[in-house]
Design a protein around this motif. Structure first.
Motif, PDB file in Angstrom:
ATOM      1  N   PRO A 152       0.795  -1.230   0.000  1.00  0.00           N
ATOM      2  CA  PRO A 152       0.000   0.000   0.000  1.00  0.00           C
ATOM      3  C   PRO A 152       0.827   1.278   0.000  1.00  0.00           C
ATOM      4  O   PRO A 152       0.442   2.257  -0.611  1.00  0.00           O
ATOM      5  N   LEU A 153       1.943   1.272   0.643  1.00  0.00           N
ATOM      6  CA  LEU A 153       2.737   2.493   0.718  1.00  0.00           C
ATOM      7  C   LEU A 153       3.545   2.746  -0.549  1.00  0.00           C
ATOM      8  O   LEU A 153       4.209   3.751  -0.659  1.00  0.00           O
ATOM      9  N   GLU A 154       3.466   1.839  -1.503  1.00  0.00           N
ATOM     10  CA  GLU A 154       4.236   2.006  -2.723  1.00  0.00           C
ATOM     11  C   GLU A 154       3.438   2.624  -3.862  1.00  0.00           C
ATOM     12  O   GLU A 154       3.890   2.646  -4.985  1.00  0.00           O
ATOM     13  N   GLY A 155       2.218   3.052  -3.611  1.00  0.00           N
ATOM     14  CA  GLY A 155       1.543   3.796  -4.656  1.00  0.00           C
ATOM     15  C   GLY A 155       0.132   3.413  -5.000  1.00  0.00           C
ATOM     16  O   GLY A 155      -0.801   4.096  -4.621  1.00  0.00           O
ATOM     17  N   TYR A 156      -0.071   2.331  -5.729  1.00  0.00           N
ATOM     18  CA  TYR A 156      -1.352   2.035  -6.359  1.00  0.00           C
ATOM     19  C   TYR A 156      -2.520   2.053  -5.375  1.00  0.00           C
ATOM     20  O   TYR A 156      -3.558   2.645  -5.645  1.00  0.00           O
ATOM     21  N   ASP A 157      -2.368   1.404  -4.231  1.00  0.00           N
ATOM     22  CA  ASP A 157      -3.459   1.344  -3.262  1.00  0.00           C
ATOM     23  C   ASP A 157      -3.741   2.687  -2.601  1.00  0.00           C
ATOM     24  O   ASP A 157      -4.775   2.861  -1.972  1.00  0.00           O
ATOM     25  N   MET A 158      -2.832   3.618  -2.734  1.00  0.00           N
ATOM     26  CA  MET A 158      -3.052   4.937  -2.156  1.00  0.00           C
ATOM     27  C   MET A 158      -3.957   5.788  -3.043  1.00  0.00           C
ATOM     28  O   MET A 158      -4.479   6.797  -2.606  1.00  0.00           O
ATOM     29  N   TYR A 159      -4.144   5.387  -4.289  1.00  0.00           N
ATOM     30  CA  TYR A 159      -4.984   6.137  -5.210  1.00  0.00           C
ATOM     31  C   TYR A 159      -6.436   5.727  -5.064  1.00  0.00           C
ATOM     32  O   TYR A 159      -6.742   4.562  -4.815  1.00  0.00           O
ATOM     33  N   SER A 160      -7.336   6.664  -5.276  1.00  0.00           N
ATOM     34  CA  SER A 160      -8.757   6.329  -5.289  1.00  0.00           C
ATOM     35  C   SER A 160      -9.059   5.504  -6.532  1.00  0.00           C
ATOM     36  O   SER A 160      -8.269   5.457  -7.482  1.00  0.00           O
ATOM     37  N   ARG A 161     -10.195   4.858  -6.549  1.00  0.00           N
ATOM     38  CA  ARG A 161     -10.583   4.079  -7.727  1.00  0.00           C
ATOM     39  C   ARG A 161     -10.644   4.990  -8.945  1.00  0.00           C
ATOM     40  O   ARG A 161     -10.223   4.616 -10.034  1.00  0.00           O
ATOM     41  N   TYR A 162     -11.137   6.199  -8.757  1.00  0.00           N
ATOM     42  CA  TYR A 162     -11.178   7.151  -9.870  1.00  0.00           C
ATOM     43  C   TYR A 162      -9.770   7.410 -10.405  1.00  0.00           C
ATOM     44  O   TYR A 162      -9.552   7.393 -11.616  1.00  0.00           O
ATOM     45  N   GLN A 163      -8.811   7.636  -9.530  1.00  0.00           N
ATOM     46  CA  GLN A 163      -7.436   7.896  -9.965  1.00  0.00           C
ATOM     47  C   GLN A 163      -6.832   6.682 -10.669  1.00  0.00           C
ATOM     48  O   GLN A 163      -6.105   6.829 -11.652  1.00  0.00           O
ATOM     49  N   GLN A 164      -7.155   5.476 -10.193  1.00  0.00           N
ATOM     50  CA  GLN A 164      -6.662   4.261 -10.836  1.00  0.00           C
ATOM     51  C   GLN A 164      -7.212   4.155 -12.260  1.00  0.00           C
ATOM     52  O   GLN A 164      -6.477   3.842 -13.201  1.00  0.00           O
ATOM     53  N   ILE A 165      -8.508   4.419 -12.403  1.00  0.00           N
ATOM     54  CA  ILE A 165      -9.142   4.348 -13.724  1.00  0.00           C
ATOM     55  C   ILE A 165      -8.606   5.457 -14.624  1.00  0.00           C
ATOM     56  O   ILE A 165      -8.282   5.217 -15.788  1.00  0.00           O
ATOM     57  N   ARG A 166      -8.489   6.665 -14.095  1.00  0.00           N
ATOM     58  CA  ARG A 166      -7.973   7.782 -14.920  1.00  0.00           C
ATOM     59  C   ARG A 166      -6.558   7.492 -15.407  1.00  0.00           C
ATOM     60  O   ARG A 166      -6.209   7.858 -16.535  1.00  0.00           O
ATOM     61  N   ALA A 167      -5.746   6.848 -14.597  1.00  0.00           N
ATOM     62  CA  ALA A 167      -4.390   6.490 -15.038  1.00  0.00           C
ATOM     63  C   ALA A 167      -4.459   5.510 -16.207  1.00  0.00           C
ATOM     64  O   ALA A 167      -3.721   5.656 -17.189  1.00  0.00           O
ATOM     65  N   ALA A 168      -5.349   4.520 -16.129  1.00  0.00           N
ATOM     66  CA  ALA A 168      -5.508   3.564 -17.226  1.00  0.00           C
ATOM     67  C   ALA A 168      -6.054   4.253 -18.473  1.00  0.00           C
ATOM     68  O   ALA A 168      -5.619   3.962 -19.594  1.00  0.00           O
ATOM     69  N   VAL A 169      -6.985   5.169 -18.281  1.00  0.00           N
ATOM     70  CA  VAL A 169      -7.559   5.936 -19.400  1.00  0.00           C
ATOM     71  C   VAL A 169      -6.464   6.734 -20.095  1.00  0.00           C
ATOM     72  O   VAL A 169      -6.362   6.746 -21.325  1.00  0.00           O
ATOM     73  N   THR A 170      -5.621   7.381 -19.321  1.00  0.00           N
ATOM     74  CA  THR A 170      -4.526   8.184 -19.869  1.00  0.00           C
ATOM     75  C   THR A 170      -3.530   7.300 -20.612  1.00  0.00           C
ATOM     76  O   THR A 170      -3.112   7.637 -21.729  1.00  0.00           O
ATOM     77  N   ARG A 171      -3.153   6.171 -20.022  1.00  0.00           N
ATOM     78  CA  ARG A 171      -2.198   5.269 -20.678  1.00  0.00           C
ATOM     79  C   ARG A 171      -2.711   4.805 -22.042  1.00  0.00           C
ATOM     80  O   ARG A 171      -1.953   4.693 -22.993  1.00  0.00           O
ATOM     81  N   ALA A 172      -4.021   4.538 -22.130  1.00  0.00           N
ATOM     82  CA  ALA A 172      -4.594   4.016 -23.378  1.00  0.00           C
ATOM     83  C   ALA A 172      -5.087   5.125 -24.308  1.00  0.00           C
ATOM     84  O   ALA A 172      -5.424   4.847 -25.451  1.00  0.00           O
ATOM     85  N   GLY A 173      -5.150   6.362 -23.821  1.00  0.00           N
ATOM     86  CA  GLY A 173      -5.659   7.463 -24.643  1.00  0.00           C
ATOM     87  C   GLY A 173      -7.157   7.375 -24.884  1.00  0.00           C
ATOM     88  O   GLY A 173      -7.658   7.854 -25.911  1.00  0.00           O
ATOM     89  N   LEU A 174      -7.886   6.783 -23.952  1.00  0.00           N
ATOM     90  CA  LEU A 174      -9.332   6.596 -24.119  1.00  0.00           C
ATOM     91  C   LEU A 174     -10.101   7.906 -23.995  1.00  0.00           C
ATOM     92  O   LEU A 174      -9.752   8.768 -23.200  1.00  0.00           O
ATOM     93  N   THR A 175     -11.165   8.001 -24.775  1.00  0.00           N
ATOM     94  CA  THR A 175     -12.085   9.133 -24.650  1.00  0.00           C
ATOM     95  C   THR A 175     -13.502   8.671 -24.340  1.00  0.00           C
ATOM     96  O   THR A 175     -14.304   9.437 -23.833  1.00  0.00           O
ATOM     97  N   SER A 176     -13.817   7.412 -24.628  1.00  0.00           N
ATOM     98  CA  SER A 176     -15.168   6.888 -24.442  1.00  0.00           C
ATOM     99  C   SER A 176     -15.147   5.750 -23.434  1.00  0.00           C
ATOM    100  O   SER A 176     -14.841   4.611 -23.766  1.00  0.00           O
TER     101      SER A 176
END
Length: 178
Positions: A106-130
């Motif tokens: 948990p102290l290394e990053g991913y679990d510290m992010y909200s679910r929204y932040q986790q999804i937004r990171a995946a959206v950004t990595r893939a360049g998703l708009t929809s």
């Protein structure tokens, strides 16, 4: 070749229509705990008891791809989490927001992010708009301006008819987006 244990958003393309899917509080009540034999539901019902509802809804939207945004991927790995779904949903599932190269502590990053932040990171990595998300995550972790969350009641999940209707409306809008 990508490691099948850690699919990343690179399996998604910017033009994909994506449903980010949580399991607990969506496909069954949120009372799921890990024990020696795996994961168990400590509420009335069974694991994945509402999956058939999602299968029926998604029949109208065959182009929608699923990305797992559930803690099951971090706990069990992508392949085992995906395998917990019925075959119809497995066939639509192409990625997850977490992969095995991300730190589990948990102290290394991913679990510290909200679910929204986790999804937004995946959206950004893939360049998703929809994309939309189906989750029992509290509204507080989602920005007021972002209405892509279909929030389920943690006890009712997809058994709630208003939630089913909201999902259908947002999927139709997702399919109409450019």
């Amino acid at each position: 070749m990508l490691d099948s244990n850690c699919p990343t958003s690179s399996l998604l393309t910017p033009n994909d229509r994506v449903l980010f899917l949580d399991f607990d509080g969506v496909l069954h009540p949120d009372d799921v705990y890990r024990n020696r034999s795996g994961l168990e539901l400590r509420a009335p019902g069974r694991l994945m008891m509402h999956a058939k509802i999602l299968i029926e809804i998604l029949k109208e939207f065959p182009l929608v791809k699923i990305s797992l945004s559930t803690s099951w991927v971090r706990i069990l790995g992508y392949r085992r989490a995906r395998a917990a779904l019925p075959p119809e949903l497995q066939a639509l599932t192409v990625s997850s927001t977490w992969h095995s190269r991300m730190p589990k502590a948990p102290l290394e990053g991913y679990d510290m992010y909200s679910r929204y932040q986790q999804i937004r990171a995946a959206v950004t990595r893939a360049g998703l708009t929809s994309w939309i998300a189906l989750d029992d995550d509290p509204f507080e972790s989602w920005p007021v301006h972002d209405r892509r969350l279909i929030r389920t009641d943690p006890h009712l999940g997809l058994s709630s008819v208003p939630t089913q209707e909201e999902l259908q409306v947002k999927l139709r809008a997702l399919m109409e987006s450019e």
